[in-house]
Write a protein that holds these residues in place. Structure first.
Motif, short mmCIF file in Angstrom:
data_model
loop_
_atom_site.label_atom_id
_atom_site.label_comp_id
_atom_site.label_asym_id
_atom_site.label_seq_id
_atom_site.Cartn_x
_atom_site.Cartn_y
_atom_site.Cartn_z
N GLU A 1 0.82 -1.21 0.00
CA GLU A 1 0.00 0.00 0.00
C GLU A 1 0.85 1.26 0.00
OE1 GLU A 1 -2.97 0.07 3.04
OE2 GLU A 1 -4.13 -1.57 2.13
N SER B 1 -4.77 -1.48 -3.91
CA SER B 1 -5.69 -0.55 -3.25
C SER B 1 -4.92 0.41 -2.34
CB SER B 1 -6.73 -1.31 -2.42
OG SER B 1 -7.49 -2.18 -3.23
N ASN B 2 -5.44 1.63 -2.22
CA ASN B 2 -4.96 2.60 -1.23
C ASN B 2 -3.47 2.91 -1.34
OD1 ASN B 2 -7.54 2.84 0.06
ND2 ASN B 2 -7.16 0.86 1.03
N LEU B 3 -2.92 2.89 -2.54
CA LEU B 3 -1.52 3.24 -2.70
C LEU B 3 -1.26 4.68 -2.25
CD1 LEU B 3 -0.32 1.82 -6.14
CD2 LEU B 3 0.57 1.25 -3.88
#
Length: 544
Positions: free
Chosen positions: A235, A360-362
């Protein structure tokens, strides 16, 4: 950096509408030299936006979150007639649209015939290969008498000087659809406010939208390879770097990335163009800390040998194939290609295992996930100017037909054609195309008007779930941009201002220039027109 997080899709639209109804700068944008910000341009009178009245004929299996794409995994037992009266009066209308397939025959085409029968009017299609479309459109616009009745235009790339053609050639729809007037066309009232806003020119509504996807792209990863190596999906930037090091093994012909530049801009939250600083002044993306951080990160990836050699050589032609074969583990792409890539990977392994997913949510190590919304409309379309209000109202009724969403007979006809001719129904109620479908169906009306985007891959419910739940999570990270959903045409003298940065990004990343070259480039950019461009946009912002 000033970031305002959105809490709902409608807030995102409302925020942009509060700034202005899609300001289009006309005369100041078409000229040659000089700054257009010499005294404060007067903002045009705002068009009243159509009321947003959502319709929900079928409950989605995976509902929209903050405007994310809803998902459906099965066809309802009974389709709904969303248009209960015949829209047309027997008139004939020409429709100009792009097409990215072989142009099907029109004469004797049962698909087009069925649509015309439902419309009660005749659509005559002028279909032009997508790659040639803008050139053809520019030629047509040069001869207003030859303009078809209904014309599709790329939302991301209208033809040159299109802004100058709109008012002279196309119908101002404001009085027909502003406020509650749109409620005469319920499926058009179901289109998001910001999609309508994108079709506003000089304060008036001209364009009928084809809504776009809220989140348009992602950094995909080979889930099977990470699992095989005992790695968790990253992430943060540091986690991504560690995963990249762990998966890269030239002896096994495996590298972490294709060209990672755009993925890095996503991870570090680089704004699409402008950002509002704490002092209320505009900061260009090239000037932001996020841009520099993304460039430094990518430079490290290249220097450590974590990028595939073909990508280092700037060869992007085989990027998808490198990812699908497993020679590359992390690949940045648009979400529109997800299903096809995943399908090819599974076919290669002969199973249905999920081997491809988006991260997701990098985000940067010291920040939070930041996503910017895609264009609110992929296409929009325009009606030829007419002195006959009934003709415009009939075209709006036809557009309302084509804007019918999933779960309606109209949507089913546009997408699948005629049952028993173009499709059959399997044991789960899902349509299966026939051979005749491949020769007759061309869904070109979806380039003129369409319902809000929905994921309806009924043959792959796992993909629908993965897609919609991922996008719902990404939608939580949306932030507003100062000129979202606005049509702004920049002065011609700034057309090539950013070109040096495209080359510089590649040179710095690949070690051909030092990061200090960015400072020199920024100074050149400012003195060569960047500060004038900032003043141009600041003037628009200040007058909103």
């Amino acid at each position: 950096m000033t970031i305002t997080r959105t809490t709902t899709r409608r807030r995102l639209a409302g925020s942009a509408a509060a700034l202005t109804a899609a300001t289009l700068v006309l005369a100041a944008c078409s000229g040659g030299g000089g700054s257009s910000s010499d005294g404060g341009a007067e903002a045009p009178e705002e068009a009243e936006m159509p009321n947003y009245v959502p319709v929900d004929y079928v409950e989605p299996d995976f509902p929209s979150v903050n405007g994310s794409t809803a998902g459906y995994t099965q066809v309802p037992a009974e389709l709904v007639d969303s248009v209960t009266e015949t829209p047309g009066t027997g008139e004939t209308f020409t429709l100009l649209t792009p097409i990215w397939q072989a142009i099907p025959p029109v004469e004797g085409n049962e698909y087009f015939e069925a649509i015309n029968e439902r419309l009660g009017s005749t659509l005559e299609y002028q279909m032009v290969a997508g790659n040639d479309y803008n050139e053809r459109l520019a030629t047509i616009l040069a001869s207003p008498d030859d303009v078809p009745d209904w014309v599709s235009v790329f939302g991301w790339n209208p033809p040159p000087r299109f802004d100058q053609a709109v008012e002279g050639v196309f119908q101002d729809l404001t009085e027909y659809i502003a406020g509650d007037a749109i409620e005469a066309y319920p499926n058009l009232a179901n289109l998001p406010t910001e999609a309508w806003q994108f079709g506003v020119f000089n304060g008036r509504t001209y364009g009928v939208p084809v809504p776009g996807e809220l989140v348009t792209d992602a950094l995909f990863y080979r889930a099977d390879i990470l699992a095989e190596l005992g790695l968790e999906p990253p992430e943060t930037a540091s986690e991504l770097l560690e995963v990249a090091r762990a998966v890269t093994d030239p002896a096994e012909q495996r590298w972490a990335f294709n060209d990672p530049w755009v993925a890095a801009t996503l991870m570090f939250g680089v704004p699409p163009k402008w950002q509002i600083g704490e002092d209320g002044e505009l900061i260009h993306r090239y000037e932001t800390e996020e841009y520099r951080a993304a460039l430094e990160f990518v430079t490290q990836l290249y220097s450590e040998g974590l990028v595939h050699p073909d990508a280092v050589a700037d060869n992007s032609a085989d990027a998808k194939q490198r990812f699908e074969s497993g020679n590359v583990v992390l690949h940045y792409d648009g979400v529109g290609g997800w299903a096809e890539m995943a399908g090819r990977i599974s076919t290669a392994f002969g199973d249905d295992e999920v081997r491809m997913l988006p991260l997701s949510n990098l985000h940067a190590d010291d920040g939070e996930p930041v996503r910017y919304p895609g264009n609110p409309a992929n296409f929009f379309s325009f009606f030829k100017k007419s002195d006959d209000p009934e003709r415009i109202e009939e075209l709006l009724r036809i557009a309302n037909f084509f804007a019918a969403p999933f779960g309606t007979t109209e949507y089913n006809l546009v997408q699948n054609g005629v049952e028993g001719v173009h499709y059959t129904v399997d044991e789960n109620g899902a349509p299966q195309p026939t051979e005749q479908s491949g020769t007759e169906i061309a869904k070109v009306t979806t380039h003129a008007v369409a319902p809000p985007v929905a994921n309806t891959r009924l043959d792959d419910p796992t993909y629908v779930e993965n897609y919609t739940t991922w996008m719902a999570g990404e939608a939580e990270n949306l932030v507003e941009t100062p000129f979202y959903a606005q049509q702004i045409v920049e002065p011609a003298q700034f057309a090539t201002l950013g070109q040096p940065f495209s080359d510089l990004e590649k040179d710095i990343a690949r070690g051909r220039q030092d990061i200090s070259a960015l400072d020199t480039a920024l100074e050149n950019w400012r003195t060569s027109g960047g500060d004038e461009l900032r003043a141009f946009y600041q003037d628009i912002l200040d007058n909103q």
